[in-house]
Design an enzyme around this catalytic site. Structure first.
Site, PDB file in Angstrom:
ATOM      1  N   GLY A 141       0.824  -1.209   0.000  1.00  0.00           N
ATOM      2  CA  GLY A 141       0.000   0.000   0.000  1.00  0.00           C
ATOM      3  C   GLY A 141       0.852   1.250   0.000  1.00  0.00           C
TER       4      GLY A 141
ATOM      5  N   GLY B 205      -0.361   4.472   0.252  1.00  0.00           N
ATOM      6  CA  GLY B 205      -1.101   5.620   0.766  1.00  0.00           C
ATOM      7  C   GLY B 205      -0.294   6.350   1.822  1.00  0.00           C
ATOM      8  N   PHE B 206      -0.976   7.099   2.684  1.00  0.00           N
ATOM      9  CA  PHE B 206      -0.273   7.867   3.704  1.00  0.00           C
ATOM     10  C   PHE B 206       0.529   6.977   4.644  1.00  0.00           C
ATOM     11  CE2 PHE B 206      -3.677  10.902   2.583  1.00  0.00           C
ATOM     12  CZ  PHE B 206      -2.900  12.024   2.323  1.00  0.00           C
TER      13      PHE B 206
ATOM     14  N   GLU C 166     -18.841  17.758   1.589  1.00  0.00           N
ATOM     15  CA  GLU C 166     -18.033  18.457   0.594  1.00  0.00           C
ATOM     16  C   GLU C 166     -18.606  18.296  -0.808  1.00  0.00           C
ATOM     17  OE1 GLU C 166     -13.882  18.057   3.145  1.00  0.00           O
ATOM     18  OE2 GLU C 166     -14.382  16.600   1.577  1.00  0.00           O
TER      19      GLU C 166
ATOM     20  N   ASP D 117      -6.530   2.750   7.535  1.00  0.00           N
ATOM     21  CA  ASP D 117      -7.920   2.303   7.559  1.00  0.00           C
ATOM     22  C   ASP D 117      -8.053   0.807   7.780  1.00  0.00           C
ATOM     23  OD1 ASP D 117      -8.433   4.886   6.971  1.00  0.00           O
ATOM     24  OD2 ASP D 117      -9.186   4.565   4.951  1.00  0.00           O
TER      25      ASP D 117
ATOM     26  N   ALA E 248      -6.573  10.701   7.268  1.00  0.00           N
ATOM     27  CA  ALA E 248      -5.209  10.836   6.787  1.00  0.00           C
ATOM     28  C   ALA E 248      -4.196  11.054   7.921  1.00  0.00           C
ATOM     29  CB  ALA E 248      -5.137  11.981   5.772  1.00  0.00           C
TER      30      ALA E 248
END
Length: 447
Positions: free
Chosen positions: A20, A22-23, A180, A309, A325
């Site tokens: 992964g 991601g962050f 949003e 997550d 995040a």
């Protein structure tokens, strides 16, 4: 450059496998960059790292995909001990210390799982093709296509009922992503597109935000939640709380005996973790997240870490940390430091999340910010959101000019990425093309 010597007589470098980009995964890799005694392999299904908090701006034609994504290889190219591979994990063998990918098998001494989460349709996966979620660039461009195509379709038909259907947008889920999206559609229809059409009036667009709970943004205080609701209503967004979706199809949304006819439905209501943890025999909670120890490793396997997550961490407050995040970023950094320090024989410490607050935006120059008892809203909060989430959290230092250009177009009501891109080469806007969901990262305050 960090240079740490491996303890003992062993000369073979440890193999750290990160799944992964991601962050969590990226920050774990950065902590291990150019560290002696460890070789790192990062595998992701995409070749880019995506700044998800601004993904909704791609979906709403405020930004182009390249503005919020950067190739993983370029982000890690300075570190000679890190390799990047494109692929998807299929299974994990904890006992054999190996992971099976679609391209083959990789062994590990340390494993970091940061595969994120997928959308949860609460047992109704058939809704996915009618109500796509927003987790990838492909999802964002698909949503942008559906939103803009609905206006185009309404412009070329004369039946008033059909026009009303195509000018009705339903967003399911009153969390940060849903708020949003609803605010951006309301603002775009009333300002950006108001002079672009001749046969329809985009300002008559109906935007409905559906939330099953008693109020939107339940993670915020009631005061801030109410402020966000007022800001949305000023943009023409209708908020339906305590409303549970019972069906979604090509005609719209059903809430019990009530139906909303809508050509465009967007899903922002619920996630479940990647199935890799459960299929690998790891302990998971009721949402499929891997239950981790205080140091983010899993029980009986101290060399296997799970972050972001995909993890369920409850050791700090008794409640599971949210899938945001900042949590993923801090966990990834902690795991990377833990592995680095363990190579020198240092004992492990416990992970502790430093909560720096949370925020959500509601259209142009509107936002809410909470940091403990400190609460702000309106334009000042929006400026704080702009500074924190764009300049600090992304780490894309070369994007400052792009950000300033976007901020100007955002404040002047002009959106420059209003392109309809057909992935299936079809000129007719399809009603329900399929989309596959991935991770959800709600916006939070974190430098």
């Amino acid at each position: 450059m960090n240079e740490l010597q491996s303890p003992g007589k062993e000369t073979r470098p440890k193999q750290a496998l990160i799944v992964g980009g991601g962050f969590a995964g990226l920050n774990a890799a950065l902590q291990l960059g150019n560290v002696t005694g460890v070789e790192v392999t990062l595998v992701d299904r995409h070749n880019y790292h995506l700044f998800q908090p601004l993904l909704y701006q791609v979906a709403m034609a405020g930004l182009s995909p390249a503005d919020i994504a950067a190739p993983i290889r370029s982000l890690l190219s300075a570190y000679q001990n890190i390799s990047v591979l494109l692929g998807e994990a299929q299974s994990v063998d904890l006992a054999g210390q190996k992971v099976q990918f679609d391209f083959g098998e990789l062994n590990f001494d340390y494993l970091v799982l940061a595969c994120g989460a997928t959308h949860s349709y609460f047992g109704h996966n058939e809704w996915e093709k009618y109500a796509p979620g927003l987790k990838t660039v492909a999802h964002a461009t698909e949503i942008r296509k559906r939103v803009l195509s609905a206006f185009e379709h309404a412009e070329r038909i004369t039946d008033p009922d059909e026009q009303k259907k195509y000018l009705t947008y339903v967003i399911v889920g009153g969390g940060p992503t849903g708020v949003e999206l609803a605010g951006a559609i309301g603002e775009m229809s009333r300002f950006t597109l108001s002079r672009d059409f001749r046969r329809i009036n985009p300002s008559h667009t109906r935007v409905i935000l559906v939330e099953a709970g008693p109020r939107i943004l339940p993670m915020f205080s009631e005061q801030q939640s109410n402020r966000a609701a007022r800001d949305l209503e000023n943009l023409g967004v209708q908020i339906w709380t305590s409303s549970v979706v019972t069906n979604i199809n090509e005609e719209g949304v059903e809430l019990g005996e009530e139906r909303i006819n809508a050509a465009t439905v967007l899903w922002a209501a619920g996630v479940e973790a990647s199935e890799l943890g459960k299929s690998g025999g790891m302990p998971v909670d009721n949402r499929g997240r891997v239950v981790v120890e205080p140091d983010l490793s899993i029980q009986d396997h101290p060399n296997v870490f799970v972050a972001g997550d995909q993890s369920s961490f409850t050791h700090q407050t008794g409640n599971t940390l949210p899938g945001t995040a900042p949590v993923a970023l801090q966990q990834g950094t902690f795991i990377g430091k833990t592995i680095r320090e363990e190579l020198t024989g240092k004992p492990r410490s416990k992970f502790r999340f430093h909560d720096k607050g949370q925020m959500a935006t509601i259209g142009r120059s509107r936002a809410i910010v909470e940091l403990g008892r400190f609460k702000i809203s309106g334009f000042i909060a929006w400026l704080a959101w702009l500074v924190v989430h764009i300049f600090y959290l992304t780490g894309f230092k070369n994007r400052v000019l792009v950000v300033m250009q976007w901020a100007w177009s955002y404040l002047s009501f002009r959106r420059g990425a209003r392109l309809i891109v057909d992935r299936d080469s079809s000129s007719e806007p399809p009603k329900a093309p399929e989309a596959k969901p991935e991770e959800e990262v709600p916006v939070s305050l974190e430098p």
